[in-house]
Design a protein around this motif. Structure first.
Motif, mmCIF file in Angstrom:
data_model
loop_
_atom_site.group_PDB
_atom_site.id
_atom_site.type_symbol
_atom_site.label_atom_id
_atom_site.label_comp_id
_atom_site.label_asym_id
_atom_site.label_seq_id
_atom_site.Cartn_x
_atom_site.Cartn_y
_atom_site.Cartn_z
ATOM 1 N N TYR A 269 -38.287 11.149 13.853
ATOM 2 C CA TYR A 269 -37.798 12.291 14.631
ATOM 3 C C TYR A 269 -36.295 12.275 14.804
ATOM 4 O O TYR A 269 -35.726 13.187 15.365
ATOM 5 C CB TYR A 269 -38.497 12.370 15.989
ATOM 6 N N ASN A 270 -35.639 11.248 14.351
ATOM 7 C CA ASN A 270 -34.192 11.168 14.575
ATOM 8 C C ASN A 270 -33.473 10.753 13.299
ATOM 9 O O ASN A 270 -32.792 9.745 13.250
ATOM 10 C CB ASN A 270 -33.889 10.200 15.728
ATOM 11 N N GLU A 272 -31.111 12.321 12.310
ATOM 12 C CA GLU A 272 -29.697 12.547 12.647
ATOM 13 C C GLU A 272 -29.048 11.246 13.127
ATOM 14 O O GLU A 272 -27.839 11.114 13.135
ATOM 15 C CB GLU A 272 -29.572 13.584 13.780
ATOM 16 N N MET A 281 -32.135 16.414 18.046
ATOM 17 C CA MET A 281 -32.836 17.651 17.705
ATOM 18 C C MET A 281 -31.965 18.581 16.886
ATOM 19 O O MET A 281 -32.305 19.740 16.698
ATOM 20 C CB MET A 281 -33.263 18.403 18.968
ATOM 21 N N ASP A 286 -36.599 16.766 9.757
ATOM 22 C CA ASP A 286 -36.517 15.313 9.771
ATOM 23 C C ASP A 286 -37.318 14.807 8.577
ATOM 24 O O ASP A 286 -37.289 15.440 7.535
ATOM 25 C CB ASP A 286 -37.027 14.764 11.108
ATOM 26 N N ASN A 339 -38.231 16.796 14.309
ATOM 27 C CA ASN A 339 -38.859 15.931 15.305
ATOM 28 C C ASN A 339 -40.387 15.906 15.235
ATOM 29 O O ASN A 339 -41.069 16.236 16.216
ATOM 30 C CB ASN A 339 -38.380 16.327 16.698
HETATM 31 CA CA CA Z 1 -34.471 15.487 14.633
#
Ligand code: CA
Ligand code: RUQ
Ligand code: CUA
Length: 643
Positions: A269-270, A272, A281, A286, A339
């Motif tokens: 989910y990350n 980034e 987010m 993702d 995410n």
């Molecule tokens: Ca994300």
């Protein structure tokens, strides 16, 4: 609290907390929420204000979950306890809780964290005290053979301290705990189902663990979060040693494994790699990150790894940059909407399903196509995505009925959606008439985990579905500010789902598995030789001194301990070993020493020991705490500590 408030306590409070959660989560939704065309028109954030309406009329009334006295359940359920740090064993379909298996956190019933044996499993500091007394279990899965559970082991994670515990499914006890090096927030867990290379190994030999939080490696305390990374770990199922780790981009959440042993995956989910939730987010997509197990193990063998800090575990490079060439790649980052949450393996062995969480979609990834990419037979990795369809708001986890249908929890909609995998694929391909949503059922409320009987095995039987609802709101009597959670049982044998039962549970269970009762063969009496210090004959009892160190050997046979009294001296370091010589199942004894913070049980033919300093002189009636006999209350011995 005013009378007025007492009249409707849970209504106001429940709605408030639920609405808060909905609103917070919706703030992160940017993907076509309104476009979700086949869901009812209800406003997403509006929680049912009154007790839910009766389930929709159905083709059949549903199975009977109320067993008569003496009737046995047909399934076992293994539930992770959450931050009580234990595993719970349930019988299904009744939903009766049968046992709690302590793992990460001390337990007063059995003396977990009190006996030397359990402390050795849990881990101690140099001074002999437990290293940790908190834990947070989320995910539990059991060992496989030929695609089905084989009743050997189950594993469970501790997210707080990055530990994995193994449960022996013969005695239903935790026998080993391993700490994953250089990992923080170990979350998802899944055993492999066979070896990727050796066809003779058709059973679990590895357990994969997803590291969630990125940290500096080694953890120097740097504030620059762009340097933080997570690791994906492989633990040996037998030795419980960490075999290898993979350095990755993004954070692992949950884990799934393929039936052929070749692939494991974790949803991320990350990608980034943000340090704050807004950053986490920011990207539209993702990933579901795949691991090529055979290639990773070849790389380790070839010495293509580094180690981190004081850990000796080989770490291979699974970052995006280092894995661009499919022919040599160890990892593959299949893109999924922002995410995502759970990733689950369908029992037909073909797909992994990623649930969207912040996206109202589920993504179906075809495993053969991921392997094609690794083999250089497919240009675009994302061609492995064979469906990405809307199912409702807040999809989290998915279960299967073995008849081609999937069941996904919708956290925000407080629903379970039943959808057909083949039809979803057809719809995604362009057949807009393919009605992939088969049914929806309101659950109470805000479901997270879901699982069906035998769901992620080749023997998925499509009978029962359990749903872990995070909030029970109005379903049970209020008991102060904290409500019980609600584990609901659903009959999925027909076309429509039928809600069968509510079960209050103490917070806060996460994942669970449900399997046929004949897959485990519980043993009910220990083997005396199990413990090297077993006292096999009451005549071996006594007090044995070596300087200030004293060993007290004691046996129990209802309704007496082998010594009526024993003497030690103030200041002695006492190790008391107790063997229960009773041979009948359930003839368990307890051993409590007043004022010494000692209490533990010994099951039939089991041996356990405790070590303490006899720092208080006096007479101490050590008594049996576990009901064993008509003379249970009389079952005691005197410890006399001489000043
Ligand atoms: Ca994300
Ligand atoms: S994660 S909701 Cu560990 Cu779904 Cu529990
Ligand atoms: Cu022995 Cu109670």
């Amino acid at each position: 609290m005013s009378d007025k408030k007492l009249d409707t306590p849970n209504e106001t409070v429940g709605l408030g907390r639920r609405r808060f959660i909905n609103t917070a989560a919706l703030a992160g939704l940017t993907v076509g929420v309104a476009a979700c065309n086949d869901k009812p028109a209800a406003a997403p954030a509006a929680a049912p204000a009154a007790p839910a309406p009766a389930p929709a009329p159905t083709a059949h009334a549903g199975a009977n979950v109320h067993l008569k006295p003496g009737e046995l359940d047909t399934y076992y359920g293994l539930w992770s306890g959450g931050h009580t740090g234990d595993m719970r064993v349930l019988g299904l379909p009744s939903g009766r809780e049968l046992l709690r298996i302590p793992c990460f956190v001390p337990d007063a019933l059995v003396g977990w964290g009190i006996t030397n044996e359990s402390k050795a499993v849990m881990g101690t500091k140099p001074d002999g005290h437990l290293r940790y007394t908190v834990g947070d279990t989320h995910h539990t899965h059991a060992s496989y053979k030929d695609g089905n559970y084989d009743g050997r082991y189950a594993w469970i994670n501790d997210k707080i301290n990055s530990r994995i515990a193994r449960i022996r499914l013969d005695y239903f006890v935790c026998d080993k705990i391993t700490t994953l090096p250089n990992v923080q927030g170990f979350h998802g867990i899944f055993p492999d189902k066979r070896d990727p290379v050796d066809p003779a190994i058709n059973y679990t030999t590895r357990v994969f663990c997803g590291g969630e939080f990125g940290i500096p490696l080694p953890n120097t305390g740097t504030e620059d979060h762009t340097k933080y990374r997570s690791l994906f770990s492989c633990v040996d199922a037998e030795t419980m040693e960490v075999r290898w780790q993979v350095l990755i981009d993004g954070n692992c959440d949950l884990v799934a494994t393929s039936f052929d042993g070749k692939l494991a995956a974790t949803n991320q989910y990350n990608t980034e790699m943000g340090a704050h939730y807004e950053d986490m987010m920011s990207a539209e997509r993702d990933a579901c990150l795949f691991f090529n197990i055979a290639r990773i193990e070849e790389a380790v063998k070839a010495g293509k790894f580094k180690t981190i800090g004081s850990s000796k575990v080989p770490v291979v490079d699974g970052t995006i940059e280092a894995n661009k060439d499919p022919k040599t790649a160890l990892t593959a980052y299949v893109s999924v909407p922002k995410n995502p949450h759970g990733v689950n393996a369908s029992p037909d062995q073909k797909y992994f399903i990623c649930a969207g969480k912040l996206s109202p979609t589920v993504t179906v990834i075809e495993l053969a196509k991921v392997l094609d990419w690794f083999d250089g037979k497919s240009e675009k990795l994302d061609d492995a995505i064979v469906a990405e369809v809307e199912v409702g708001l807040g999809p989290l986890h998915t279960a299967f009925d073995g008849r081609g249908n999937a069941f996904t929890t919708l956290f925000l909609d407080s629903q379970v959606v039943k959808w057909n995998i083949d039809k979803a694929i057809a719809f995604h391909k362009g057949d807009k008439n393919a009605k992939y949503v088969v049914d929806r059922l309101d659950v109470h409320y805000q479901p997270g985990h879901i699982n069906a009987s035998q769901s992620e095995t080749i023997a998925a039987d499509g009978k029962y579905l359990a749903v872990g609802c995070k909030f029970s709101k109005d379903r049970f009597l209020p008991v102060g500010p904290l409500h019980a959670e609600n584990e609901q049982l659903i009959d999925i044998s027909g076309e429509k789902m039928v809600l069968l039962a509510d079960h209050p549970v103490r917070g806060e269970p996460h994942d669970f598995i449900i399997f046929k009762r004949d897959l485990v063969k519980p043993k009910q009496v220990y083997d005396l030789d199990h413990h090297p210090l077993a006292i096999k004959d009451p005549k071996e009892s006594g007090v044995f001194r070596s300087g200030k160190k004293v060993t007290v050997k004691l046996t129990s046979q209802a309704p007496a301990f082998s010594m009526r009294e024993f003497k030690v001296k103030k200041g002695d370091e006492v190790t008391l070993i107790l063997t229960n010589l009773d041979k009948i199942e359930d003839l368990t004894h307890g051993f409590a020493i007043p004022n010494y913070n000692v209490n533990f049980i010994v099951n039939p033919q089991e041996t356990a020991s405790v070590t303490f300093v006899a720092d208080q002189p006096g007479v101490f009636w050590c008594y049996c705490t576990h009901f064993c006999h008509a003379l249970h209350l009389e079952m005691r011995t005197r410890m006399i500590v001489e000043a």
